[in-house]
Every structure is written in structure tokens, then in C-alpha cells.
Design an enzyme around this catalytic site. Structure first.
Site, short mmCIF file in Angstrom:
data_model
loop_
_atom_site.label_atom_id
_atom_site.label_comp_id
_atom_site.label_asym_id
_atom_site.label_seq_id
_atom_site.Cartn_x
_atom_site.Cartn_y
_atom_site.Cartn_z
N HIS B 214 0.85 -1.20 0.00
CA HIS B 214 0.00 0.00 0.00
C HIS B 214 0.89 1.25 0.00
CE1 HIS B 214 -3.51 2.44 1.43
NE2 HIS B 214 -2.54 3.14 1.98
N GLU B 215 1.90 1.26 0.85
CA GLU B 215 2.78 2.45 0.93
C GLU B 215 3.60 2.62 -0.34
OE1 GLU B 215 2.17 4.46 3.11
OE2 GLU B 215 1.02 3.20 4.45
N HIS B 218 1.58 4.23 -2.89
CA HIS B 218 1.52 5.69 -2.70
C HIS B 218 2.72 6.35 -3.36
CE1 HIS B 218 -1.95 6.50 -0.37
NE2 HIS B 218 -1.59 5.82 0.70
N GLU B 300 -6.38 6.81 -1.20
CA GLU B 300 -6.25 5.63 -0.32
C GLU B 300 -6.85 4.40 -0.99
OE1 GLU B 300 -4.56 5.32 2.46
OE2 GLU B 300 -3.99 7.41 2.20
#
Lengths: 201, 554
Positions: B214-215, B218, B300
Site C-alpha cells: 500500500h505504501e 503511494h 487511499e
């Protein structure tokens, strides 16, 4: 000031009409250039992604001699397995291109599986710190290959879609952009490799 | 957790949908600036004309008088005197006409110049946000570089970076029991990922992989950059409010009368200005905050979908979300300035305010919604598994009570402006450019405790006065005269004790030296910074030039 305005008003429509084809041509050329550059960028990225897999495959191959040596220290009589691993490693080193490499890689995975199965029969080997470290390094490399493969396949898919869809396909035809193959083991190729190995052994 | 699984959705469709939504929201955010800048500039122009322009009456009024004075009775006698007066009248009105045209021109010029200057302020805000080093964010939340115990997490991060085709970000660890993580950095090559100790303890291998994916997503989506753009827009629209608050605070602290308007004009003034006040101080900032939060939420969802695609194992992230949700990582002591960076929203407000604004102003979607969307990719995850994970999270939270003073303490002052103006209590790293002794006391005559040679790294604390408080890499504390030249280094204060980090910084320093020697351009500014500065200078110069041109003569 009025003179200037008059001049503009009188000549503007005529000038504009004369310029339209040129403007259109310029736009068309700019569009084509950017399209071509996009295709090239996409192809370079795919190649770069492929070199990412290649690095990891080489790293995996370089781990194998050490591993085989360690296992040989404990299990001296498993010649068949050792030669199979060596042959698979050799085939991987010789393989060029995604499809062949993928097939050779799958073949090596199988051979290593056999080697690990053999190793399980020797508790002393299992307990050796060296062996445990090699095993974890090997599994890390395998994971890295899986991720590198994913990155390559995504890029290859993007590139193939681009050169197959309009208007990219026109430029791709003119400048010979060839579709690339995915890095995945084709079952039939896999079979072939195994047969050829059986003949060699 | 009552999660109903709807039809499975292709992850590609979801990604495309999220991207479309972000683009749409960014366009709206940019459109939101237009009335703000336009209104402010027009107001400034009207003020300038009222103050310095020609005095003119309204067009209708002028027409009426002109009509009145030039119409004659039909057949009325015209003599010499009459026609003379007619001519003079016409000249007078021609002058008036000219004055009105002048005013109109002036209005346009002032509006343009003012709008450019205001946009320049926006640019400067963005610049200062964008050029604030990653290390300040890390220092703000007390992160440290990851060590040998986090080797497994680093390995996962490296593998995921290979999968995403990004350079491997540096991993930092925050010593906080609350499970959370964030990614920061304006471009992928300088990005970092920070995870809390709690996250590392709570999650297993596959779950941690999901969170790190997930990071990484980003970073791959350049979300920090987008966030900086949107944050600077939001801050820009809040600026009048923040400056007013600051002004009021200072006036009250000084004990003076805080209102510059004489008391008998206050009521009419307030009534006349009420719509403008409402817009400038309330509507514009609120709209900006809502858009900013909406963009953040949509990013997100996008990062969740990308993570599912990257790991090809949505279950890991699903379980991680359930655990973090069960743990309830929302704590009150979190730093609101960096809230949007986190994996799950650490700054959820309690009470009535959150009922009113919670869903609109939250930078993160509720965890239940994120779980629901992820379930659409992979319906095969049994609910019982997630419930089990949520229970684990709850138990973890019980065993590891959150210490608010640890980790995510708010050190940035009370509002967003504080991030620009206040110094860092943790100190900042500087490279000293010429040798200097370090004194025991803030006095040249006191004992010399150490000598710093040129090129040494020091932690410098903000200290108004003739001396700086400094800390050397071998933990010697002392004072150094303010006159010694120093250069800011993008490093965390804790890192200067680490020889490897010092060597890395020295290498970067060498490179920069080589580059700047080759370019031979001074100031230590990058090309973009120079461009922005030059642009701003031109705007200010143009403003002064126009003003001189206009008012100098009259």
C-alpha cells in the site's frame, strides 16, 4: 491604432484560411512524434523490466553451485539429482528471451525441488547453518523473481496493447515494433525441455 | 463486521475509476481558487481606484446630466454664447469619458498584477512545502532508521519495490505501539517508508507485505506530490483566516485593542462585509478542506487497489486492515499536519464535531469501506477470518496501551503556519563550512570543549542570540558563535551518530559540490527554485512599475 486594426481585420480571415492546413499538418506531426516516443519509451521500459528478471535469474543461478556443494558434503550418492540440477542451470544460462528463460527457470525449480526433497532425508544437513542460510537466500531470490516477473509482465502487457491498438498499430507497423512474449512457463515448452533432459541423462 | 460482498470487480476497473475521480477532484480544487483569487484581486483594484483613481460618477448619472444640459427646446434661439457653451460641455464630458476609460484600464491592470502576486504567494507556499525535507517529517514523528531487527521488513520492501519498478525506499521505524505506517518524499528516488513498532509486532509476514505494498503504491502514484499541491491550495485558501487568528492572538497578548475599525463603524462595517467575511474566512477554507480530504480518500482506495494488484494477494492487506481496525489506531495525540500521510487515519476527532464533519473531512475512508472494496477483488476470504484478525487487533491494543507522548506527539505548534515558522525542538543537522571551536558557555572567553573542523556535521538547536547550541557526532554539547557559516543537510538528528549515514551524507555533499562547481551558479538554488524566485521577482517588479507609472504622474 485604427490603421493597425483595419490591417488586421482585412487580412486576418485570409491569413487564417491559408494557415489552417499548415496548423493541421503541424499538429499531426507533433501527435505522431509523441506517439512514436511513447512507443519507444514503452519498449525501453519493457526491456529494462526484462533485465530486472535477468539479474535475479543470474543471482539464483550463482547460488546453486554453493548449494549443490553443501548438499554433496552430506549426500554423496545422489548423482542423478546433482546432474539434473547442473543441467538445468546450464540450460538457464543458455536460454535467451522471456519464453525460453521462463521454461528453463521452471525446469530449474523442479530440479531444485528434487534436490530439497533429497536434502530432507539428511537431518545433519538440515541442521547445518550454511544450508539454512542458502535456503533462505534461495527463497528470497525466488520471491524477487516472482516480483520482477510481475513488473515485466505488466510492462509487456502495456506495450503489446499499445502496439496492437489504434493508432499505435500504424506506427508500430511502419517502424517494426514487435510484440514481446510474457515471462511465463508454457506447459508444452516445459515438457520439451524435460524430454531433452531425459535423453541427455 | 457486517460486510456484504457484492459482485466481484476487476482491480483494473477500480484503479481506472479511482484515477478518474482524483483528476476530477484536482480540477475542482483548481477551479475553487479562481473565485478566491479573482474576488481578492477585483476588490484590491476597486480599492486602488477609490483611493487613487479619477473620481467619476456612475455612467447612468453622467448620461442623465449630459442629456439635461445638451437638449434644447425645439426651435430655441441659438446664439454665439450657446454654441460656445455647448462645445465646452462636450469637452468636459469627453474628459469624463476619458477618465472612466482610464479607470477601467487601471482596474484591469491592478487586477492582473494583484492576481499574479496572489498566485505567486500560492507558488511560494507550494515551494516551501515541497522543499521541506523528508527528514523534518521523520523527526516530527520521532522515526529512526531501521536496524537489523527489521531486516525482514526491509527485504519485503525491496521485493515490492522490484515488483513496482521503483527504487527501494529507505525504511524507518517509529517507536510507537500504535500500528501505523506512512510513505513520504516528493519523488520516488528519495522516498521513505516509516512503520511503527506496533505494526511490526502486530502483523504477520503476509499482512505486513500488504501494508508495505500500500505504501509503495503511494510512492508509485506520486501521492506525496499530489498531496503537497492540494495541501498548499488548502493552506492558501485558509491563509486569511490563519493570519487573522495570528493577528488577534498577538494583539490580545499585547493587551491592545484588537479591532482596527473605530467602534462606531463596527456594526455597519460588519453587515456590509458579512458575505465577504463568510466567503473568505469560512466557505473557501471549508471547500478546500473537503476537496483535500476527498482527494486523499480517493488516493487511499487507489493505493489499496494497487497493493492488491502488486501482491496478487488482497487477503494480506485485508487481514492487516481488520487487525489495525480492531486495534483502533485512532488516537488523539496524533499530529494533524502529517495525518494524511498515515496508513490509517490517526487524527480522528471525537465527539459531536466528528459526527458533523467526520465523513467529509476525514483524510482516510473508514476501514470497513476499504475492507469492503478489497473484498470485491477477492470474495473468497471468509468473514470469520477477518473477525478473528479484528479480535487479535483488539487484544493487542489492550496489551499495548497507547502512550500519546511517545512517537506521534504533536511538536509542530498549534496550527499549520507553525510548521513554517517554528523551529524544531529536536534540532536540525548542518554542515559547518569553516573550522570553529565549541565553547562550554555562550561566551568566547569560556573553556573550549571541542573543535569542529570544516565539513563536520552538527545538530544545531534554535537559539536566538549570538551563539548557537550545537551537538557533535560524538555527543559533545556546546556553543558556537553565530557568525560561523553552515549549510543545511537533509538528515535526521539521530543519524549523525551513525558513521554509515555520515558517509552517505558526505558523498551527497561531494556530488553537490562537483555539480555546483561545474555549473558555477551561486546561491545553492536548484533550477526550479531559481525560476520560481525569478517569476516572483518579475511579478513584484511589474506591480511596482505599474504603480509608479500610474500614480507617479498624478
Amino acid at each position: 491604432m485604427p490603421f493597425f486594426v483595419c490591417l488586421l481585420q482585412s487580412t486576418l480571415p485570409a491569413t487564417m484560411a491559408a494557415m489552417v492546413p499548415f496548423v493541421l499538418a503541424a499538429l499531426f506531426i507533433l501527435f505522431s512524434i509523441s506517439l512514436y516516443n511513447n512507443l519507444v519509451r514503452s519498449r525501453v521500459r519493457t526491456r529494462e523490466a526484462w533485465s530486472g528478471i535477468d539479474v535475479q535469474l543470474k543471482r539464483r543461478a550463482s547460488l546453486i553451485p554453493n548449494l549443490v556443494q553443501t548438499v554433496q558434503g552430506y549426500a554423496t550418492h545422489e548423482h542423478a539429482v546433482f546432474s539434473e540440477v547442473a543441467a538445468a542451470r546450464g540450460a538457464l544460462a543458455k536460454a535467451t528471451g522471456p519464453a525460453a528463460s521462463a521454461a528453463a527457470d521452471g525446469f530449474l525449480t523442479q530440479a531444485l525441488g528434487k534436490l530439497m526433497a533429497v536434502a530432507e532425508a539428511y537431518p545433519a544437513l538440515q541442521a547445518a547453518a550454511n544450508f539454512a542460510q542458502l535456503q533462505s537466500e534461495l527463497s528470497d531470490t525466488e520471491e524477487k523473481i516472482a516480483y520482477a516477473r510481475q513488473f515485466y509482465n505488466v510492462n509487456a502487457m502495456n506495450y503489446n496493447t499499445r502496439i496492437a491498438s489504434f493508432p499505435g498499430n500504424i506506427l508500430a507497423g511502419m517502424f517494426r515494433f514487435e510484440p514481446v512474449t510474457f515471462f511465463e512457463a508454457d506447459p508444452s515448452v516445459h515438457q520439451d525441455v524435460q524430454v531433452s533432459f531425459a535423453a541427455k541423462a | 463486521m457486517a460486510t456484504t460482498v457484492t459482485q466481484p470487480v476487476l482491480v483494473y476497473d477500480r484503479i481506472a475509476q479511482n484515477q478518474r475521480k482524483s483528476i476530477f477532484l484536482v480540477i475542482i480544487a483548481i477551479l475553487a481558487i479562481v473565485p478566491f483569487v479573482g474576488g481578492l484581486s477585483y476588490g484590491a483594484a476597486e480599492y486602488t481606484i477609490a483611493r487613487f483613481g479619477h473620481h467619476v460618477m456612475s455612467k447612468a448619472e453622467e448620461q442623465r446630466i449630459y442629456q439635461l444640459m445638451t437638449t434644447r427646446e425645439p426651435g430655441a434661439l441659438r446664439d454665439e454664447y450657446d454654441s460656445e457653451m455647448d462645445r465646452e460641455l462636450k469637452q468636459e464630458f469627453a474628459k469624463l469619458q476619458q477618465a472612466r476609460e482610464d479607470n477601467d484600464q487601471l482596474r484591469w491592470k491592478v487586477t492582473t498584477v494583484f492576481a499574479l502576486a496572489v498566485l505567486g504567494v500560492l507558488g511560494l507556499l507550494f515551494w516551501s512545502l515541497a522543499s521541506s525535507p523528508v527528514s523534518s517529517v521523520l523527526a516530527m514523528c520521532g522515526a529512526r532508521p531501521s536496524g537489523p531487527p527489521e531486516a525482514e521488513a526491509r527485504r519485503l520492501l525491496e521485493n515490492l519495490a522490484i515488483g513496482a519498478g521503483l527504487p527501494t525506499p529507505k525504511l524507518y521505524v517509529i517507536d510507537s505501539p500504535l500500528p501505523n505506517a506512512f510513505a513520504a518524499g516528493m519523488d520516488p528516488s528519495r522516498s521513505v517508508v516509516a512503520v511503527t513498532q506496533g505494526l511490526l509486532t502486530l502483523l504477520d509476514h503476509r499482512e505486513l507485505e500488504g501494508v508495505l505494498a500500500h505504501e509503495i503504491s503511494h510512492i508509485g502514484n506520486r501521492d506525496t506530490r499530489l498531496n503537497t499541491v492540494v495541501t498548499s491550495i488548502a493552506l492558501f485558501l485558509r491563509l486569511p483566516y490563519l493570519l487573522r487568528q495570528k493577528y488577534l492572538r498577538e494583539q490580545r497578548a499585547a493587551g491592545g485593542d484588537w479591532n482596527p475599525i473605530p467602534s462606531r463603524f463596527r456594526a455597519p462595517y460588519t453587515i456590509v462585509m458579512l458575505p465577504i467575511f463568510l466567503y473568505v474566512f469560512f466557505v473557501a477554507p471549508l471547500v478546500a478542506a473537503v476537496i483535500r480530504a476527498a482527494i486523499s480518500r480517493s488516493r487511499e482506495y487507489l493505493a489499496d487497489a494497487d497493493a492488491a494488484l502488486l501482491t496478487r494477494y488482497p487477503e494480506g492487506l485485508l487481514r492487516a486492515l481488520a487487525k489495525v481496525g480492531g486495534c483502533g489506531s485512532a488516537n488523539s495525540g496524533a499530529n494533524s499536519v502529517i495525518a494524511h500521510l498515515y496508513f490509517s487515519d490517526p487524527a480522528r476527532q471525537g465527539g459531536l464535531m466528528s459526527l458533523l464533519t467526520g465523513s467529509l473531512l476525514a483524510t482516510h475512508p473508514p476501514i470497513e469501506h476499504r475492507i469492503k472494496r478489497l473484498m470485491e477483488f477477492n470474495g473468497g476470504v471468509p468473514i470469520s477470518l477477518l473477525e478473528e484478525a479484528a479480535r487479535t487487533g483488539k487484544a493487542f491494543a489492550k496489551n499495548h496501551p497507547a502512550l500519546t507522548q511517545l512517537g506521534m506527539a504533536d511538536t509542530s505548534g498549534h496550527d499549520e503556519l507553525g510548521a513554517f515558522t517554528s523551529g524544531s525542538p529536536m534540532g536540525r543537522v548542518f554542515r559547518i563550512l569553516s573550522a570553529s571551536p565549541i565553547y562550554d558557555e555562550p561566551d568566547m572567553k569560556s573553556r573550549v570543549v571541542a573543535r569542529a573542523s570544516a565539513g563536520d556535521l552538527l545538530v544545531v538547536f534554535d537559539d536566538p542570540g549570538k551563539f548557537r547550541q550545537v551537538l557533535t557526532h560524538d555527543s559533545t554539547f556546546g556553543y558556537m558563535p553565530n557568525t560561523i557559516k553552515m549549510k543545511r543537510v537533509d538528515m535526521m538528528p539521530a543519524e549523525i551518530h551513525d558513521p554509515a549515514a555520515r558517509a552517505a551524507a558526505a558523498e551527497v555533499h561531494e556530488q553537490v559540490q562537483a555539480v555546483s562547481a561545474a555549473a558555477a551558479s551561486g546561491g545553492g538554488l536548484t533550477g526550479t527554485q531559481l525560476a520560481i524566485t525569478a517569476g516572483f521577482g518579475i511579478v513584484v517588479f511589474a506591480g511596482i512599475f505599474f504603480a509608479l507609472l500610474k500614480f507617479g504622474g498624478s
